[in-house]
Design a protein around this motif. Structure first.
Motif, PDB file in Angstrom:
ATOM      1  N   PHE A   1      13.595  15.892  10.289  1.00  0.00           N
ATOM      2  CA  PHE A   1      12.394  15.257   9.757  1.00  0.00           C
ATOM      3  C   PHE A   1      12.345  13.795  10.186  1.00  0.00           C
ATOM      4  CE2 PHE A   1      13.365  18.713   6.889  1.00  0.00           C
ATOM      5  CZ  PHE A   1      12.142  19.331   6.753  1.00  0.00           C
ATOM      6  N   LEU A   2      11.736  13.550  11.348  1.00  0.00           N
ATOM      7  CA  LEU A   2      11.668  12.190  11.886  1.00  0.00           C
ATOM      8  C   LEU A   2      11.062  11.208  10.902  1.00  0.00           C
ATOM      9  CD1 LEU A   2      10.617  12.289  15.593  1.00  0.00           C
ATOM     10  CD2 LEU A   2      12.630  11.281  14.542  1.00  0.00           C
ATOM     11  N   LEU A   3      10.162  11.732  10.069  1.00  0.00           N
ATOM     12  CA  LEU A   3       9.480  10.884   9.094  1.00  0.00           C
ATOM     13  C   LEU A   3      10.453  10.020   8.296  1.00  0.00           C
ATOM     14  CD1 LEU A   3       6.770  10.325   7.504  1.00  0.00           C
ATOM     15  CD2 LEU A   3       7.579  12.038   5.905  1.00  0.00           C
ATOM     16  N   PHE A   4      11.655  10.584   8.032  1.00  0.00           N
ATOM     17  CA  PHE A   4      12.582   9.854   7.177  1.00  0.00           C
ATOM     18  C   PHE A   4      13.211   8.657   7.867  1.00  0.00           C
ATOM     19  CE2 PHE A   4      11.886  13.422   4.573  1.00  0.00           C
ATOM     20  CZ  PHE A   4      12.121  12.978   3.284  1.00  0.00           C
ATOM     21  N   ILE A   5      13.198   8.651   9.208  1.00  0.00           N
ATOM     22  CA  ILE A   5      13.697   7.490   9.939  1.00  0.00           C
ATOM     23  C   ILE A   5      12.606   6.423   9.999  1.00  0.00           C
ATOM     24  CG2 ILE A   5      14.434   6.717  12.227  1.00  0.00           C
ATOM     25  CD1 ILE A   5      16.610   8.283  11.276  1.00  0.00           C
TER      26      ILE A   5
END
Lengths: 198, 191
Positions: free
Chosen positions: A169-173
């Motif tokens: 989940f790239l969103l969390f980076i």
């Protein structure tokens, strides 16, 4: 308050990140990888302990009306020391933390502790308070960063836990992930504190 | 000792002494760290040069060639030139400028690329240093491409962009193109 409670105060009861919600700018910005959390935490702790120490020692020779100016002067000097030392000996970490090292100057945890604690107490409790707050901050942002790195990149401390082919989940980076994770962690911490304080 | 009054004399003196003391301390730390800082910055470049070039036996750092903001380091082995390392940059990254070190063989094909400094989005643009993207440039000769231009597939070129980071990929190509164009001029002049 006893000396022990000066120290533990910052760890849980008034944790600067989860309870006081101070210094959120570096908290949200640098917590993309667990190692950044530790680096940022260590730098902040150093500045916090040194500035608390010096301000407590000098509290009687700093006139009230110029105290903020004097505090900022002291804090800024220690931040520059950290900045130079990290640039010299940990260049990789220095590059990832970038602008957030000089910005420790305006981290409100540090000025907040100078104003609320160090200028009213003697040297030894002030050091303990700085140490407690600093470690509390370090633990909190390292936790936040570990969660984000784990969900966003599938690794912790750069150790890959899932295979490269699994998408994470790239969103969390990315910045929104910082707010989401931070919110959930504060909620969990509040729940835990409510349960154990009764 | 009682707290000092906020009289003009006290305030000035107190601030003056604190600043004097603090600047002295800073001067000391600056002197101590000055050498390690330059050393660590230089070490990073030296390592990058070693990474992007085939083996050489001279010291390329000793005679850098500065052209239009790029720096070229020429590596030789015996009497032959074995490669050119170019420190190149682009301003077109998603978060502004980033720097690459790229090694060219004498025939103009790319030997290897190292990212020196970048601020691209973690997890997206920052993937430019990963093998999946980097490997398509290895052995590539820009001179053999149509119009001698390096482009991503979206712009009609050969390069697969990093997914969700086309701007970064374009900027990366731009940095390489710049280095290649300057290299051609250098080789032209030395003929």
């Amino acid at each position: 308050m006893s000396n022990v409670s000066h120290f533990t105060n910052g760890l849980v009861k008034s944790n600067p990140t989860f309870v006081l919600v101070l210094g959120t700018c570096p908290t949200l910005a640098v917590t993309t990888a667990a190692i950044n959390g530790i680096g940022m935490g260590a730098a902040t702790t150093f500045v916090l302990v040194c500035s608390n120490l010096l301000i407590a020692a000098l509290k009687n020779v700093i006139p009230d009306k110029v105290r903020i100016a004097a505090f900022i002067l002291i804090i800024a000097s220690f931040v520059t020391v950290v900045d130079l030392v990290m640039k010299a000996y940990t260049p990789d970490l220095y590059n990832t933390l970038g602008i957030f090292i000089p910005l420790i100057v305006v981290n409100c945890i540090i000025l907040g502790r100078a104003e609320a604690f160090a200028q009213k107490n003697s040297v030894f409790p002030a050091i303990l308070d700085g140490l407690g707050m600093g470690i509390g901050f370090t633990l909190a942002i390292t936790l936040l960063a570990s969660v984000r790195e784990l969900i966003g990149n599938g690794s912790i401390f750069n150790v890959k836990l899932v295979s490269d082919n699994i998408s994470t989940f790239l969103l969390f980076i990315l910045p929104p992930g910082a707010f989401i994770t931070y919110g959930y962690l504060i909620a969990i911490m509040n729940r835990l504190r409510a349960r154990y304080s009764n | 000792m009682a707290k000092l009054d906020s009289s003009l004399k006290n305030m000035t003196l107190s601030l003056l002494l604190i600043s004097l003391f603090m600047s002295a301390a800073l001067g000391f730390v600056y002197n101590v760290t000055k050498e390690p800082i330059t050393k660590s910055m230089k070490a990073k470049e030296t390592n990058a040069i070693k990474d992007v070039l085939p083996s050489f036996d001279n010291d390329p750092m000793s005679s850098p060639l500065q052209i239009n903001g790029l720096t070229f380091y020429i590596a030789t082995k015996g009497k032959d030139t074995v490669g050119y390392a170019a420190k190149t940059y682009t301003d077109r990254g998603y978060s502004g400028r980033f720097d690459l070190m790229v090694g060219f063989l004498p025939n103009g094909s790319i030997n290897n690329i190292v990212v020196l400094q970048q601020n691209e989005t973690p997890g997206l643009g920052s993937n430019m240093s990963q093998d999946k993207f980097r490997s398509q440039f290895l052995k590539l000769n820009i001179g053999e491409l149509p119009d001698k231009l390096l482009k991503v597939r979206k712009d009609g070129g050969e390069i697969d962009a990093i997914s969700a980071a086309t701007i970064t990929s374009r900027a990366y190509c731009n940095a390489l193109q710049k280095a290649y164009d300057e290299l051609m001029k250098i080789q032209e002049e030395s003929k």
